[in-house]
Structures are given as C-alpha cells and as structure tokens.
Design an enzyme around this catalytic site. Structure first.
Site, PDB file in Angstrom:
ATOM      1  N   ASP A  45       1.193  12.586   7.120  1.00  0.00           N
ATOM      2  CA  ASP A  45       1.560  12.146   5.772  1.00  0.00           C
ATOM      3  C   ASP A  45       0.980  13.111   4.729  1.00  0.00           C
ATOM      4  O   ASP A  45      -0.236  13.320   4.682  1.00  0.00           O
ATOM      5  CB  ASP A  45       0.999  10.741   5.521  1.00  0.00           C
ATOM      6  CG  ASP A  45       1.354  10.214   4.134  1.00  0.00           C
ATOM      7  OD1 ASP A  45       2.430   9.583   4.021  1.00  0.00           O
ATOM      8  OD2 ASP A  45       0.582  10.431   3.188  1.00  0.00           O
ATOM      9  N   TYR A  50      -0.629  16.311  -3.394  1.00  0.00           N
ATOM     10  CA  TYR A  50      -1.884  16.558  -2.663  1.00  0.00           C
ATOM     11  C   TYR A  50      -2.239  18.050  -2.638  1.00  0.00           C
ATOM     12  O   TYR A  50      -3.361  18.407  -2.276  1.00  0.00           O
ATOM     13  CB  TYR A  50      -1.806  16.046  -1.215  1.00  0.00           C
ATOM     14  CG  TYR A  50      -1.565  14.566  -1.060  1.00  0.00           C
ATOM     15  CD1 TYR A  50      -1.654  13.684  -2.138  1.00  0.00           C
ATOM     16  CD2 TYR A  50      -1.245  14.018   0.183  1.00  0.00           C
ATOM     17  CE1 TYR A  50      -1.416  12.330  -1.979  1.00  0.00           C
ATOM     18  CE2 TYR A  50      -1.017  12.663   0.346  1.00  0.00           C
ATOM     19  CZ  TYR A  50      -1.091  11.834  -0.738  1.00  0.00           C
ATOM     20  OH  TYR A  50      -0.857  10.492  -0.566  1.00  0.00           O
ATOM     21  N   LYS A  75       5.996  13.185  -0.456  1.00  0.00           N
ATOM     22  CA  LYS A  75       6.305  12.290  -1.578  1.00  0.00           C
ATOM     23  C   LYS A  75       6.440  13.140  -2.829  1.00  0.00           C
ATOM     24  O   LYS A  75       5.734  14.136  -2.972  1.00  0.00           O
ATOM     25  CB  LYS A  75       5.159  11.287  -1.802  1.00  0.00           C
ATOM     26  CG  LYS A  75       4.569  10.727  -0.530  1.00  0.00           C
ATOM     27  CD  LYS A  75       3.420   9.765  -0.804  1.00  0.00           C
ATOM     28  CE  LYS A  75       2.691   9.432   0.476  1.00  0.00           C
ATOM     29  NZ  LYS A  75       1.677  10.441   0.880  1.00  0.00           N
ATOM     30  N   HIS A 108       6.785   8.639  -5.007  1.00  0.00           N
ATOM     31  CA  HIS A 108       5.348   8.378  -4.878  1.00  0.00           C
ATOM     32  C   HIS A 108       4.915   7.126  -5.640  1.00  0.00           C
ATOM     33  O   HIS A 108       4.143   6.309  -5.111  1.00  0.00           O
ATOM     34  CB  HIS A 108       4.580   9.619  -5.371  1.00  0.00           C
ATOM     35  CG  HIS A 108       3.235   9.775  -4.747  1.00  0.00           C
ATOM     36  ND1 HIS A 108       2.677  10.999  -4.489  1.00  0.00           N
ATOM     37  CD2 HIS A 108       2.310   8.873  -4.336  1.00  0.00           C
ATOM     38  CE1 HIS A 108       1.482  10.840  -3.938  1.00  0.00           C
ATOM     39  NE2 HIS A 108       1.239   9.559  -3.849  1.00  0.00           N
TER      40      HIS A 108
HETATM   41  N1  LIG Z   1       1.125   6.532  -1.477  1.00  0.00           N
HETATM   42  C1  LIG Z   1       0.022   6.575  -2.183  1.00  0.00           C
HETATM   43  O1  LIG Z   1       0.019   6.355  -3.405  1.00  0.00           O
HETATM   44  C2  LIG Z   1      -1.267   6.899  -1.507  1.00  0.00           C
HETATM   45  C3  LIG Z   1      -2.467   6.680  -2.164  1.00  0.00           C
HETATM   46  C4  LIG Z   1      -3.667   6.986  -1.482  1.00  0.00           C
HETATM   47  C5  LIG Z   1      -3.619   7.487  -0.192  1.00  0.00           C
HETATM   48  N2  LIG Z   1      -2.414   7.718   0.424  1.00  0.00           N
HETATM   49  C6  LIG Z   1      -2.342   8.252   1.813  1.00  0.00           C
HETATM   50  O2  LIG Z   1      -3.041   7.373   2.671  1.00  0.00           O
HETATM   51  C7  LIG Z   1      -3.987   8.125   3.429  1.00  0.00           C
HETATM   52  C8  LIG Z   1      -5.155   7.265   3.860  1.00  0.00           C
HETATM   53  O3  LIG Z   1      -5.775   6.647   2.779  1.00  0.00           O
HETATM   54  P1  LIG Z   1      -7.236   7.080   2.261  1.00  0.00           P
HETATM   55  O4  LIG Z   1      -7.466   8.485   2.619  1.00  0.00           O
HETATM   56  O5  LIG Z   1      -7.302   6.659   0.837  1.00  0.00           O
HETATM   57  O6  LIG Z   1      -8.215   6.112   3.019  1.00  0.00           O
HETATM   58  P2  LIG Z   1      -8.518   5.596   4.531  1.00  0.00           P
HETATM   59  O7  LIG Z   1      -7.710   6.333   5.514  1.00  0.00           O
HETATM   60  O8  LIG Z   1      -8.428   4.108   4.456  1.00  0.00           O
HETATM   61  O9  LIG Z   1     -10.064   5.933   4.673  1.00  0.00           O
HETATM   62  C9  LIG Z   1     -10.538   7.231   4.744  1.00  0.00           C
HETATM   63  C10 LIG Z   1     -12.058   7.135   4.854  1.00  0.00           C
HETATM   64  O10 LIG Z   1     -12.400   6.456   6.063  1.00  0.00           O
HETATM   65  C11 LIG Z   1     -13.292   7.267   6.838  1.00  0.00           C
HETATM   66  N3  LIG Z   1     -12.907   7.071   8.255  1.00  0.00           N
HETATM   67  C12 LIG Z   1     -11.779   7.488   8.867  1.00  0.00           C
HETATM   68  N4  LIG Z   1     -11.746   7.061  10.139  1.00  0.00           N
HETATM   69  C13 LIG Z   1     -12.884   6.350  10.341  1.00  0.00           C
HETATM   70  C14 LIG Z   1     -13.417   5.657  11.440  1.00  0.00           C
HETATM   71  N5  LIG Z   1     -12.761   5.594  12.607  1.00  0.00           N
HETATM   72  N6  LIG Z   1     -14.614   5.040  11.294  1.00  0.00           N
HETATM   73  C15 LIG Z   1     -15.282   5.104  10.120  1.00  0.00           C
HETATM   74  N7  LIG Z   1     -14.819   5.721   9.027  1.00  0.00           N
HETATM   75  C16 LIG Z   1     -13.628   6.354   9.134  1.00  0.00           C
HETATM   76  C17 LIG Z   1     -13.102   8.679   6.365  1.00  0.00           C
HETATM   77  O11 LIG Z   1     -14.302   9.402   6.472  1.00  0.00           O
HETATM   78  P3  LIG Z   1     -14.414  10.736   7.413  1.00  0.00           P
HETATM   79  O12 LIG Z   1     -13.478  11.746   6.823  1.00  0.00           O
HETATM   80  O13 LIG Z   1     -15.850  11.116   7.252  1.00  0.00           O
HETATM   81  O14 LIG Z   1     -14.047  10.312   8.795  1.00  0.00           O
HETATM   82  C18 LIG Z   1     -12.760   8.460   4.887  1.00  0.00           C
HETATM   83  O15 LIG Z   1     -13.932   8.330   4.107  1.00  0.00           O
HETATM   84  C19 LIG Z   1      -4.337   9.271   2.477  1.00  0.00           C
HETATM   85  O16 LIG Z   1      -5.029  10.298   3.140  1.00  0.00           O
HETATM   86  C20 LIG Z   1      -2.978   9.631   1.971  1.00  0.00           C
HETATM   87  O17 LIG Z   1      -2.276  10.405   2.941  1.00  0.00           O
HETATM   88  C21 LIG Z   1      -1.245   7.408  -0.206  1.00  0.00           C
END
Ligand SMILES: NC(=O)c1ccc[n+]([C@@H]2O[C@H](COP(=O)([O-])OP(=O)(O)OC[C@H]3O[C@@H](n4cnc5c(N)ncnc54)[C@H](OP(=O)(O)O)[C@@H]3O)[C@@H](O)[C@H]2O)c1
Length: 275
Positions: A45, A50, A75, A108
């Site tokens: 994704d 980004y 997006k 987005h």
């Molecule tokens: N459509 C939208 O508007 C929108 C908005 C926000 C995000 N997104 C997408 O959604 C994706 C994911 O969301 P996000 O990055 O906000 O948050 P997330 O995936 O919920 O959380 C990421 C965090 O969790 C930690 N983590 C990952 N795997 C883990 C595990 N197994 N155990 C413990 N901690 C863990 C990571 O740290 P480490 O790196 O240290 O592992 C990081 O700090 C984004 O990367 C992006 O692609 C889309």
C-alpha cells in the site's frame, strides 16, 4: 506464509494482509518491500502523498517478483480531485513506481467541502477503462459520501480504506460497506504505535496461542473479513505480521477484542479533515 485473498465486487482478488508504507521514505522503504515480499506479502500500500512510490517500485524490482502476482495500491490526494486531474496524477504515480498499472487506485480523502469527489470518481472510471487501474475505490469515505457517489456513478467502489482497529471498530461503517458490496480495508490496523498493543486482554489471548499482541490484533481483522495493511520498519515484525494464518480466535475472543472500542470520536473525522 502467504495471506488468503478476498474477492472484490469486480471479481478481482486482494490479499488480506498488505504492507503499509507511510511514513517510510523512498530510501527506507526499498529493503522493507523486499523483506515483505520475501516473507510472503503480495500486497503493498502506497500513495502519491507518501512520496515513497519510487522506493516502493525499486523494492518490487529488487525482489524479483513477477508483477502479475503482486497487488499494488496507490491513492491520489486532493490536488488531483476534479477536472480529470487524476489522469496526470496516476501517470506520475505509475512513472514513479515504474509500473504500467496499479491493482487498486483510491481517492485518498473525500474532502466533502470541495465537492469534487464525484467528478474525481468519473475520472477514476476512465482510468479503469484505460487499464491503468485494475480496481478503483475510496479511502476515508463515510456512508453519506458513498451514498452520493453511488447515485451518480457507473462503477461501484471495490474498497473503502478507513482508520480501523480494536479501539475504533466502526461497526456501522463496516455494515454499510458490506451492504454496498464494498470491502473494508483498515489503515492503522495496529493503532499506529499507540499503547493498544500493551492491553492486557490482548496479552492474555496472545499468550494462549504463543503469538504477540500485534498478531492477535491482525488476526482479529482477518476474522472480521477486513483487509489490513500493517506497517513496520522492522523486517522481523514485518514477517510476524503475516504469520497469523496458523491460529484462529474464538467468538468470545473476537468480542473481547471488539469491546476495547473507545468510540469513533477517537478517529480522524473526514468531514472536517483530509488532504
Ligand atoms: N488511507 C489513509 O488515509 C491512511 C492513513 C494512515 C495510514 N494509511 C496506511 O496504513 C498503513 C498502516 O497504518 P499506520 O502506519 O498508521 O499504523 P499501524 O500499521 O497500525 O502501526 C504501525 C506501528 O506499529 C508498530 N508495529 C508494527 N508491527 C508491530 C508488531 N507486530 N508488534 C508491535 N508493534 C508493531 C510499528 O513500529 P515498528 O516500525 O518499530 O515495527 C509502528 O510504530 C500506513 O503505513 C499507510 O500505508 C492510510
């Protein structure tokens, strides 16, 4: 490990776990995309905003994977809404990615105050027709926004990617998506690094299965039929996040995790914000 796929309303399939890539930059993301593909991921994704599509494309090429076996989402944000601007936006995304098509193209944010998402959708329909996107969908759209869009469109959105995790479970939004044949995809599926993963309920369930709280949360998404895109900058956790298909949660455990919900007001309100 590989993730099972879900069938979209256009007959195409999407792997239920994908690699989230925000806020990783072009340089950081390259080895992580390679690590994810080596760990079995077939879904990545990204987004124009980004600023890491070049790195994502490089990682895909470095992995040596066959393009057809990979599902890539991008997006387009507000600068590409209205007036067929999405055509140039997707061309630029494809150029950065080094790809001829994306598997999924999302609006987005709805930005309802701009009132351009319906015309943007009509441009997305053209991009689908042109083969530059194999599926088209939405992100951060509420039922009221989707209702308006469906009234004026020919193609039904395949996906609505929304903020969703055990703290923000959005049951009404999920049922609405389901009734409309739209698959729900979770962003910040792990709570984006907040203290969700320290919750004792998750620790107890994780201990029972010999898994981590993060794996339990991702399994909860799978049990609910949600597509999840966890992001990690750590190859070990990237592999862990797809290693969730050798156990299943009971209905009581699913309910206990869902009860960690603290309400929608914790989430980002796409009537008021977005980009
Ligand atoms: N459509 C939208 O508007 C929108 C908005 C926000 C995000 N997104 C997408 O959604 C994706 C994911 O969301 P996000 O990055 O906000 O948050 P997330 O995936 O919920 O959380 C990421 C965090 O969790 C930690 N983590 C990952 N795997 C883990 C595990 N197994 N155990 C413990 N901690 C863990 C990571 O740290 P480490 O790196 O240290 O592992 C990081 O700090 C984004 O990367 C992006 O692609 C889309």
């Amino acid at each position: 490990m590989s993730a099972p796929t879900i069938i979209l309303n256009n007959g195409k399939t999407i792997p239920q776990i994908g690699l989230g890539t925000s806020p990783l930059n072009d340089k950081e993301v390259v080895p992580l995309v390679v690590a994810a593909i080596e760990a079995g991921y077939r879904h990545i994704d990204t987004a124009y905003r980004y600023n890491n599509e070049k790195g994502v494309g490089q990682g895909i090429r470095d992995s040596g994977i066959d393009r057809e076996s990979l599902f890539v989402t991008t997006k387009l944000d507000g600068q590409f809404q209205g007036n067929d601007r999405a055509i140039g936006g997707l061309d630029e995304s494809l150029r950065r990615l080094g790809l001829e098509y994306v598997d999924l193209l999302l609006i987005h944010w709805p930005l309802p105050q701009r009132n351009e998402y319906i015309s943007t959708w009509k441009t997305f329909e053209k991009l689908l027709e042109a083969g530059k996107a194999r599926s088209i969908g939405l992100s951060n759209f509420k039922p009221a926004h989707i209702e308006k869009l469906l009234a004026k469109s020919t193609i039904r959105p395949a996906i609505n990617q929304i903020q969703l995790n055990p703290r923000i479970t959005r049951p009404e939004q999920r049922s609405y998506n389901g009734e409309q044949g739209i698959i729900t995809e979770a962003w910040s599926p792990l709570g984006a690094g907040n203290d969700l993963l320290e919750n004792p309920t998750l620790a107890t369930i994780a201990a029972k299965y010999g898994k981590t709280p993060g794996q339990v949360v991702l399994r909860w998404h799978i049990e609910l039929g949600i597509v999840a895109i966890p992001r990690s900058a750590n190859p070990r956790r990237i592999a862990q996040n797809i290693d969730i298909f050798d156990f299943a949660l009971t209905s009581d455990e699913i309910a206990a995790i869902s009860s960690l919900d603290t309400g929608d007001e914790q989430g980002v309100d796409s009537d008021k914000t977005g980009h």
